[in-house]
Every structure is written in C-alpha cells, then in structure tokens.
Design a protein around this motif. Sequence first.
Motif, PDB file in Angstrom:
ATOM      1  N   VAL A  83     -14.489 -11.292 -13.165  1.00 10.29           N
ATOM      2  CA  VAL A  83     -14.756 -10.094 -14.367  1.00 10.29           C
ATOM      3  C   VAL A  83     -12.851  -9.924 -14.820  1.00 10.29           C
ATOM      4  CG1 VAL A  83     -14.865  -8.549 -16.046  1.00 10.29           C
ATOM      5  CG2 VAL A  83     -16.808 -10.148 -15.842  1.00 10.29           C
ATOM      6  N   LEU A  87      -9.211 -10.586 -15.099  1.00 13.10           N
ATOM      7  CA  LEU A  87      -8.377  -9.429 -16.384  1.00 13.10           C
ATOM      8  C   LEU A  87      -6.777  -9.095 -15.715  1.00 13.10           C
ATOM      9  CD1 LEU A  87     -11.119  -6.511 -17.108  1.00 13.10           C
ATOM     10  CD2 LEU A  87      -9.964  -7.853 -18.486  1.00 13.10           C
ATOM     11  N   ASP A  88      -7.412  -9.521 -14.425  1.00 13.36           N
ATOM     12  CA  ASP A  88      -5.621  -9.026 -13.567  1.00 13.36           C
ATOM     13  C   ASP A  88      -4.566 -10.789 -13.781  1.00 13.36           C
ATOM     14  OD1 ASP A  88      -6.386  -7.149 -11.858  1.00 13.36           O
ATOM     15  OD2 ASP A  88      -7.251  -8.430 -10.133  1.00 13.36           O
ATOM     16  N   ASP A  92      -8.098 -12.923 -22.022  1.00 15.07           N
ATOM     17  CA  ASP A  92      -8.555 -12.153 -23.064  1.00 15.07           C
ATOM     18  C   ASP A  92      -9.608 -11.611 -23.256  1.00 15.07           C
ATOM     19  OD1 ASP A  92      -5.572 -12.064 -24.187  1.00 15.07           O
ATOM     20  OD2 ASP A  92      -5.898 -14.454 -24.176  1.00 15.07           O
TER      21      ASP A  92
END
Length: 132
Positions: A83, A87-88, A92
């Motif tokens: 996760v 995100l890095d 979305d």
Amino acid sequence: MDDNKVIRQLIRVNLELEGLEVVTAADGAECLDVVHQVRPDVVTLDVVMPRLDGLRTAARLRSDPRTRDLPLAIISACTQYEVASGLDVGVDAFLAKPFDPSELVRVVKELMESRGHVGRAGRAGHAGWAGG
C-alpha cells in the motif's frame, strides 16, 4: 488486470452490469499495450503478476506523459508495504481481495468522477491481474 481468469471475469461482469466497457489484460506488460491502444478511463491492477507486477506497471503509467493522470486502483491482498509503495508511485485507490462487487463498482465510478471521465467514453479500463 489480473493473471487469474476468474477474477478478471468477476471484475468484467460487475462493471459491465453498470454499463461500462471493460478491456482486460493478464499481466502488466499486456496492460501497458492495452492502455495505449484503448485509452481507458480507469485501470485496475493486481500487485502480484508475471512479467511486470502491478506496482511497476503503475509506476510506468505515472512516468508516461500520456497516462500520468490516468486513475489507477490496486485490487489485491495488499500488505502495508505494498500500500505504501502504491501511494509512492501515485495509485489513487486500493481495494482488498476478496472484494465486494458493489465496492468495486463504487471505487471505479468514484475514480471516473474524480477525473471528470464519467460519460466521456463510457468505458472503464481494466488491466491485468494475478493472484496477489
């Protein structure tokens, strides 16, 4: 995208029931080809896939000016590390497997609306999956 045919079909059927056009791919490499041909409004990715995994696929989509703003959702049994990595690279949304079909539809529609894609072409791109 998912390398598991059953999961690809589950995603396809649930999105098509909502009137969306769905194109599938079995892995990240195929996904990249399909995305450039079809120009989908949303791409769903599994993390664990052969040839090119979902996170590396997402990173490639984000680094390409043609697909930089394409909404991406990870649908996988993700670890916290995956996760964070997602995100890095700019994913979305995340949906954990096993997923509720109504939640899948909600996430895809929200991504389409957030990017102003609702009604544009009426299709939700669905790239490859593997049993992550």
